[in-house]
Design an enzyme around this catalytic site. Sequence first.
Site, PDB file in Angstrom:
ATOM      1  N   HIS A 377      30.983  44.249  54.419  1.00 26.42           N
ATOM      2  CA  HIS A 377      31.574  45.589  54.754  1.00 26.42           C
ATOM      3  C   HIS A 377      31.642  45.687  56.278  1.00 26.42           C
ATOM      4  O   HIS A 377      32.647  46.266  56.539  1.00 26.42           O
ATOM      5  CB  HIS A 377      30.501  46.806  54.525  1.00 26.42           C
ATOM      6  N   ARG A 481      45.178  47.064  46.825  1.00 24.62           N
ATOM      7  CA  ARG A 481      43.816  46.945  46.163  1.00 24.62           C
ATOM      8  C   ARG A 481      43.045  47.725  46.536  1.00 24.62           C
ATOM      9  O   ARG A 481      42.688  48.087  47.569  1.00 24.62           O
ATOM     10  CB  ARG A 481      43.384  45.381  46.814  1.00 24.62           C
ATOM     11  N   ARG A 518      46.929  49.107  42.408  1.00 28.24           N
ATOM     12  CA  ARG A 518      46.242  48.653  41.180  1.00 28.24           C
ATOM     13  C   ARG A 518      44.877  49.360  40.852  1.00 28.24           C
ATOM     14  O   ARG A 518      44.193  49.434  41.751  1.00 28.24           O
ATOM     15  CB  ARG A 518      45.859  47.192  41.594  1.00 28.24           C
ATOM     16  N   GLU A 618      47.924  37.672  34.536  1.00 27.51           N
ATOM     17  CA  GLU A 618      47.067  36.750  35.525  1.00 27.51           C
ATOM     18  C   GLU A 618      46.479  35.724  34.325  1.00 27.51           C
ATOM     19  O   GLU A 618      45.726  34.833  34.799  1.00 27.51           O
ATOM     20  CB  GLU A 618      45.961  37.524  36.242  1.00 27.51           C
ATOM     21  N   ASN A 641      47.487  34.004  42.069  1.00 24.79           N
ATOM     22  CA  ASN A 641      46.010  33.435  42.557  1.00 24.79           C
ATOM     23  C   ASN A 641      45.279  33.287  41.232  1.00 24.79           C
ATOM     24  O   ASN A 641      44.549  32.364  40.978  1.00 24.79           O
ATOM     25  CB  ASN A 641      45.357  34.476  43.449  1.00 24.79           C
ATOM     26  N   ASP A 642      45.364  34.322  40.469  1.00 29.14           N
ATOM     27  CA  ASP A 642      44.432  34.155  39.075  1.00 29.14           C
ATOM     28  C   ASP A 642      45.131  33.355  38.338  1.00 29.14           C
ATOM     29  O   ASP A 642      44.542  32.767  37.500  1.00 29.14           O
ATOM     30  CB  ASP A 642      44.085  35.502  38.756  1.00 29.14           C
ATOM     31  N   ARG A 652      39.640  29.503  41.989  1.00 31.84           N
ATOM     32  CA  ARG A 652      40.576  29.451  42.988  1.00 31.84           C
ATOM     33  C   ARG A 652      39.936  29.435  44.520  1.00 31.84           C
ATOM     34  O   ARG A 652      40.275  29.051  45.539  1.00 31.84           O
ATOM     35  CB  ARG A 652      41.262  30.777  43.122  1.00 31.84           C
ATOM     36  N   CYS A 689      52.996  38.476  43.400  1.00 32.51           N
ATOM     37  CA  CYS A 689      52.005  39.099  44.371  1.00 32.51           C
ATOM     38  C   CYS A 689      51.004  38.108  44.810  1.00 32.51           C
ATOM     39  O   CYS A 689      49.992  38.502  45.556  1.00 32.51           O
ATOM     40  CB  CYS A 689      51.837  40.599  44.128  1.00 32.51           C
TER      41      CYS A 689
HETATM   42  C1  PEP Z   1      46.244  37.523  42.100  1.00 35.90           C
HETATM   43  O1  PEP Z   1      45.490  37.212  41.493  1.00 35.90           O
HETATM   44  O2  PEP Z   1      47.214  36.661  42.632  1.00 35.90           O
HETATM   45  C2  PEP Z   1      46.355  38.824  42.891  1.00 35.90           C
HETATM   46  C3  PEP Z   1      47.162  38.971  43.590  1.00 35.90           C
HETATM   47  O3  PEP Z   1      45.027  39.463  43.053  1.00 35.90           O
HETATM   48  P1  PEP Z   1      43.806  39.130  43.582  1.00 35.90           P
HETATM   49  O4  PEP Z   1      44.043  38.196  44.572  1.00 35.90           O
HETATM   50  O5  PEP Z   1      43.560  40.513  44.427  1.00 35.90           O
HETATM   51  O6  PEP Z   1      42.834  38.890  42.486  1.00 35.90           O
HETATM   52 MG    MG Z   2      44.151  38.730  40.689  1.00 36.71          MG
END
Ligand code: PEP
Ligand code: MG
Length: 758
Positions: A377, A481, A518, A618, A641-642, A652, A689
């Site tokens: 935080h 987010r 989201r 994802e 990313n996921d 990741r 994204c």
């Molecule tokens: C992703 O998974 O690519 C994404 C944009 O979400 P986060 O990085 O918040 O999991």
């Molecule tokens: Mg994600």
Amino acid sequence: MNIREPDHLNLLCDMGDLTAIVAGDSDIETFLERTTILVAKHLKAHVCSIYLAGSRSGDLVLNATRGLNPDAVRQVRMKPGEGLVGKCFSTGKILREGNARKTPGFKYFDNAGEDPFNSFLCVPIQRGMTRIGVLVVQHEEIDHFTLFDERTLKTAVTQLAGAIENARLLMGLSPEENGQPPKGGTQQGLPVFIKGKSDSSGAAYGMVRSSKKNRKAMLSEPDTSGTAYTMEDFKAALDKTLKDLKDLQEKFASSLPESASLIFTAHFMMLKDKNFTGKMESLIAAGESPARAIQRMAGKYIGIFSASPHAYLREKAVDVEDLGIRLLSNLKASQEASAPGKGSIVVAEDLYPSDVLKLTADGIKGIILAGGGVTSHVTILARSLDLPLIIADDPVLLDLPDDTTLLMDTAQGNIYINPDRKTLDLFSAQRDAEKKSVPHDILDETFTRDNEKIRLLANINLLSELRLAKELKSEGIGLYRTEFPFLIRPGFPSEDEQYLIYKKLFDQVRPHHTTTIRTLDAGGEKTLSYAGLAKEPNPALGLRSIRFALKYREVFDTQVRAILRAALGKQNIRLMFPLISSIDEFLDAKQVVMDCARDLDREGIAHNADIDIGMMIELPAVLSTIDEFAGLADFFAVGTNDFIQYMVGADRANKLVTDHYIPHHPAVCRGIRTIAKAAQAKGIDVSVCGEMAHDPVHIPFLIGAGISTLSVDPKFIPKTQQVVMNLSLKAAREYARELLAQSSIRGTAKVMAAQSWK
Ligand code: PEP
Ligand code: MG
């Protein structure tokens, strides 16, 4: 062609490790030497050498070598422009020669032992606008180095540049001037430099104000005040505490809506609680000293909360601690040391989020946290306040005398202690150069060379990031987010608290621009400690994201209601669900939105349910039914990313499996193409994204595969725009076709290595 991509990946990982360990006590020579060994090993080169430019003479001096005569170190030197090394340095261009000795301009140094080496690859080492030196690899074989080697070395050298510049700053490296090994060392028993970690940005230079004392001890140290304080003093301390907190909340209400309103909720309630401050008063009335009464009641509740089996109650102990300390400090205000002054750098073992706000309001320049257990935080808060913060678990910091000057460089996580003039000058020159390298000519819209529009949106976590997103001309928000308000407090934020935050977001984005919000993506790597969930053995595959939301309907409903209320009177609002795994799940989540809208209708609460509802892609599980999804969702956002993590089964965030986390894996590439095709067939928007969206290596493929919206962190917008503007859709499509035809990682790597754009 000789493809050695696994080794190239290892090189990049090793470079990352190497730069991470450049600490105060490791000397520059060892660091440079290790670098040459690693590069030579991974590129299977016979020679790797580093030449650095002297800070005064500007001559290029051989500083480290693997493969040439070690005695040539510090002896071989040349002017910029002289020989191939000097040419690479003065032009700033990579030189790759299949037979260097036949290349015009080649200069031979007979004491270096270069005779047998034919292939030559030289990459400039550049930091911002400043050129620091060059790195050279050589091989006996003619035409040994490939374009792929060239690219990898360029990336590795980019990673290195910071560490080398860093080392120059640290050790005043100018070996050619005095012929002596560089000095490391200490000053009056103090180290010159301490390495830490930072997640914030910026730099700070100022005088230390150390908060050495463990403030928690105030709550347990013996009370020697006796009758020094009265009931009136206690009440004055109570009023002052309330006023301080209100002032802070007001001060940050507009700039930090996610934090200011949420941090103090529990404090205000406790300050008015009969069982807490009310009981303190009764104790004082019965003869207890005010200081002791505060200690007793705070101690009692800290004990109760800390012993709770529920994590969210255990976290409340922190609020009680903070409040108890504030009351005691205000009671003893006259005896306390003065607050850290404007312009100082605060060194503390730990801080509460409310302290960070208070110190920012006092005008401090930066914070160094020298204790263990720092909460995320505080880090997130510092980022949103643009306050440099470095975490360095080094006890020396807590003992620094108050007149010590510190230079904080968050980009490197470096803390310079009593930096000398030269270090300060070099540092400010470096900062100026970095500022100059920020492009100013960003266009409102982005088109490929053949005039195809690509929409660039921004990913943001904090409302304060909107400013940069707007400044850099994003065409809206592709991913907001929503986790931060859930992370900052030890409890779920209320509907009204969330409503105010989301309304602020929707109000601030231009009406014709998209805002994509989201729903809560809790769990996995974004754990809510207070959610009272059992520790999961495998959180990435556990109760996270939409699964968590659908299980805890009250939490989900609260958020969706807040979003629909905040969307009132707005256009172009898009809501999306993370980690959707099946049609059923998507329909269930969509039903929640409809139920919430119906309830708000019934309750007569104004809202807007006429918003687009989409999903993040994802999980590979959605690919086989992607056409049906495209008929149900208003838009897709690919979270690479996921998506990569789940597609190839590699965490990741786990460095041990970085080699397996491969964005150009054929399954990932073909998956993205399948998603884009399905979206195109139904005419819905599809964006990417994840981090892939700003990577120049992957942008051509994404665009060629049919992705027309890229959503990136605001700071990446200028670079992403440049890459897009430099490519044509026609060529990108051709390239994507070639890549998609490959069935192996080697195959895709080969196509990537041969791509002609940079
Ligand atoms: C992703 O998974 O690519 C994404 C944009 O979400 P986060 O990085 O918040 O999991
Ligand atoms: Mg994600």
